[in-house]
Design an enzyme around this catalytic site. Structure first.
Site, PDB file in Angstrom:
ATOM      1  N   HIS A 153      -2.944  -4.551   4.174  1.00 21.59           N
ATOM      2  CA  HIS A 153      -2.667  -5.932   4.235  1.00 21.59           C
ATOM      3  C   HIS A 153      -1.816  -6.928   3.402  1.00 21.59           C
ATOM      4  O   HIS A 153      -1.968  -8.111   3.311  1.00 21.59           O
ATOM      5  CB  HIS A 153      -3.706  -6.162   5.654  1.00 21.59           C
ATOM      6  N   ASP A 184      -5.150   0.662   5.927  1.00 18.77           N
ATOM      7  CA  ASP A 184      -4.757  -0.359   5.302  1.00 18.77           C
ATOM      8  C   ASP A 184      -5.112   0.690   3.772  1.00 18.77           C
ATOM      9  O   ASP A 184      -5.405  -0.432   3.090  1.00 18.77           O
ATOM     10  CB  ASP A 184      -5.769  -1.720   5.961  1.00 18.77           C
ATOM     11  N   SER A 258     -10.080  -8.419  -0.863  1.00 20.46           N
ATOM     12  CA  SER A 258      -9.325  -7.304  -0.055  1.00 20.46           C
ATOM     13  C   SER A 258      -9.371  -6.218  -1.197  1.00 20.46           C
ATOM     14  O   SER A 258      -7.768  -6.656  -1.755  1.00 20.46           O
ATOM     15  CB  SER A 258      -8.409  -7.792   1.214  1.00 20.46           C
TER      16      SER A 258
END
Length: 338
Positions: A153, A184, A258
């Site tokens: 993402h 992911d 992230s």
């Protein structure tokens, strides 16, 4: 200086009573044999560095008395109690380098460096587009030469991806192979030596309650652009809806974390930071965070035929600051431009 050991023995004696026999002298402890690093490159070496694996810099040049000729050996003594895993770097007169990573020099008495790779040509830096709108950012970390792991993402929908290295350079990045939206995860090619590699932990198995460190670039548009370190624990072996590909962790993370590494207290990767539970949507819940498990990330890399380093996590834990030093040079900020 070139590994010269000086032993100074001070003998203090106490006069024994008359007629008493003096105890025999205590023998000095035997010194461990030095490991010999042999230059088999065919050229003289102008620099030699040997540092404990994971150290963020190469330290001083051991060849401060002059070059090491071809086929000559350098004797290196180490304190085995302080650890045996070493990274070794030999620099030749023509600029080529020979690198050996994570070698157990307590088990090897002779290490030969036979070849050295040609120095890579410099890679032109990329420049962020200051006029770009809807720019987002995340984190990644180096898992192999010129290869960076991050979340899917973080790079999804990017027209252009840039990586800012620990030494301040901006390098262009492209997706390598097929990203995995379900896990992911995404692998990026980042030519230009974005940093040293981090190793994935193999053994022992991760336990609940084990201390971990998250490292990355949260809220870079709001806070400073420097990396941030948070520490916490492994809380559970499953994520939302009992997702067994993820850990639940208490190390606090924010948007921008992230794709960053989750490290154990030896500095080895046990996960990839991925998300936090939105406390605005779930009442009375705070600081619930998640990371893709390290073994899941390793499986993803194997499917891409991507090599990576692994290591065991044994011995005494490091401080959070020391783990941060290990992570720092291998962690990059990623900029996604539309």
């Amino acid at each position: 200086m070139r590994n010269i050991s000086l032993a100074i023995l001070l003998s203090l004696t106490l006069a024994a009573p008359a007629g008493a026999q003096a105890p025999p002298p205590t023998p000095a402890p035997a010194q461990a044999e030095p490991v010999r690093i042999v230059n088999r490159t065919g050229q003289e070496a102008t620099a030699l560095h040997a540092v404990r694996s994971g150290r963020p810099d190469w330290g001083s040049n051991l060849l401060n008395r002059g070059p090491l000729p071809a086929n000559a050996a350098f004797a290196l003594r180490v304190n085995q109690d302080a650890g045996c895993r070493f990274d070794i770097r030999m620099v030749l007169a023509d600029g080529r380098e020979g690198l050996l990573r994570d070698r157990d020099i307590c088990a090897e008495t002779r290490i030969e460096i036979a070849t050295a790779a040609a120095p890579l040509p410099p890679v032109a830096q990329a420049r962020p587009n200051q006029n770009a709108r809807r720019v987002s950012s995340g984190t990644g970390f180096v898992i192999a030469p010129d290869r960076v792991l991050t979340n899917h993402h973080v790079i999804d929908g990017c027209g252009r991806i840039l990586a800012r290295t620990a030494d301040g350079r901006w390098l262009a990045a492209t997706v390598q192979g097929q990203a995995d939206a379900r896990l992911d995860l995404a692998l990026l090619a980042v030519p230009g030596n974005p940093g040293p590699t981090l190793a994935f932990r193999t053994t022992p198995a991760v336990r609940r309650g084990e201390g971990v460190v998250a490292y990355g670039f949260p809220l870079s548009g709001l806070l400073s652009s420097d990396p941030k370190l948070t520490r916490g624990e492994i809380n559970a072996f499953g994520g939302v809806a009992n997702d067994q590909t993820r850990f639940q962790i208490s190390a606090e993370v924010q948007p921008g974390n992230s794709g960053g590494p989750l490290l154990d207290m030896q500095g080895n990767v046990v996960g990839v930071v991925v998300a936090k539970l939105d406390s605005r949507r779930v009442q009375n819940v705070d600081n619930v965070n998640f990371a893709v498990k390290g073994e899941t990330a390793q499986g993803f890399l194997r499917r891409l035929n991507q090599e990576f380093r692994t290591a065991e996590s044994r011995g005494a834990d490091k401080s959070a600051a020391d783990v941060g030093d290990i992570a720092h040079r291998a962690t990059v900020m990623l900029r996604c431009e539309p």
